[in-house]
Motif scaffolding. Structure first.
Motif: not given
Length: 230
Positions: A93-114
């Motif tokens: 639960a702790m580590r499974g959701i974190a990658p998705l949240l991290t990726t969303l943040t990186a795309v929205l706020f750091l301008g990284e493309a996926l």
């Protein structure tokens, strides 16, 4: 774009080490005590190594301050989650959701493309890990599950913060060690250091030191990889 093989290998190695110290915390009779001993070991390692390492650049210190605060919450929630529930529920639960949240943040706020394939991969990984824990929480474990889910948000926050901080620092290992050094005392106070905390046995000290080494190495590998890849 293909990712460099060495950073990916480093992250995978760090994943094994990370799982190992989480199992160690859960395996202790008192998870607060196990977490404090881990951080005590991390402080000793940091004090031994930092004099011989380059200091993080000045631009990294604001990130280090934020990271220390986030890691105080992180270690506190790790201890509380494992007090109430097992690794097979809390860790997915702790580590499974974190990658998705991290990726969303990186795309929205750091301008990284996926790419589309990248999104599919993230969703499969996160969804698959979360499905491992689906429907397994007993009523007594719901508090542990809640702490794990809250910690997923903390993990995403410190990952993005430290991705920027470690790139500004020019010194991934020093940056990692300073996080542990800055957060150890506040975590110990939150977990009631000194309250029924009798003199630890040699086996407990060795276990705490081993967990500290695994924790530092796993996060240092992750932060080093973030200096080499998105």
């Amino acid at each position: 774009m293909a990712l460099p093989a060495l950073p990916v290998a480093g992250v995978l190695a760090g994943a094994f080490l990370h799982a190992a110290w989480n199992v160690g915390i859960r395996g202790g009779a008192d998870r607060n005590r196990s977490t404090i001993l881990l951080l005590a070991g991390a402080v000793l390692i940091a004090l031994a190594l930092l004099p011989f390492l380059p200091a993080p650049r000045a631009a990294a210190w604001p990130y280090l301050g934020r990271s220390a605060l986030l890691h105080v919450l992180y270690f506190f929630l790790v201890a509380k989650a494992y007090q109430r529930a097992g690794v097979s529920l809390v860790y997915p639960a702790m580590r499974g959701i974190a990658p998705l949240l991290t990726t969303l943040t990186a795309v929205l706020f750091l301008g990284e493309a996926l790419s589309a394939a990248g999104w599919i991969g993230i969703l499969l990984i996160s969804g698959g890990i979360v499905l491992m824990a689906r429907g397994r929480a007993t009523p007594g474990e719901l508090a542990g599950l809640a702490a794990a889910l809250l910690n997923a948000v903390i993990i995403a926050a410190y990952t993005v913060n430290d991705a920027l901080g470690v790139r500004a620092s020019g010194a991934p290992l020093s940056y990692t060690l300073w996080i542990y050094l800055l957060c150890a005392v506040p975590v110990a106070l939150l977990l009631h250091w000194g309250k029924d905390f009798c003199k630890p046995r040699i086996r407990e000290l060795a276990s705490g030191f081993g967990a500290a080494a695994c924790s530092i190495a796993s996060y240092a590998l992750a932060l080093w990889a973030l200096t080499r890849a998105p």
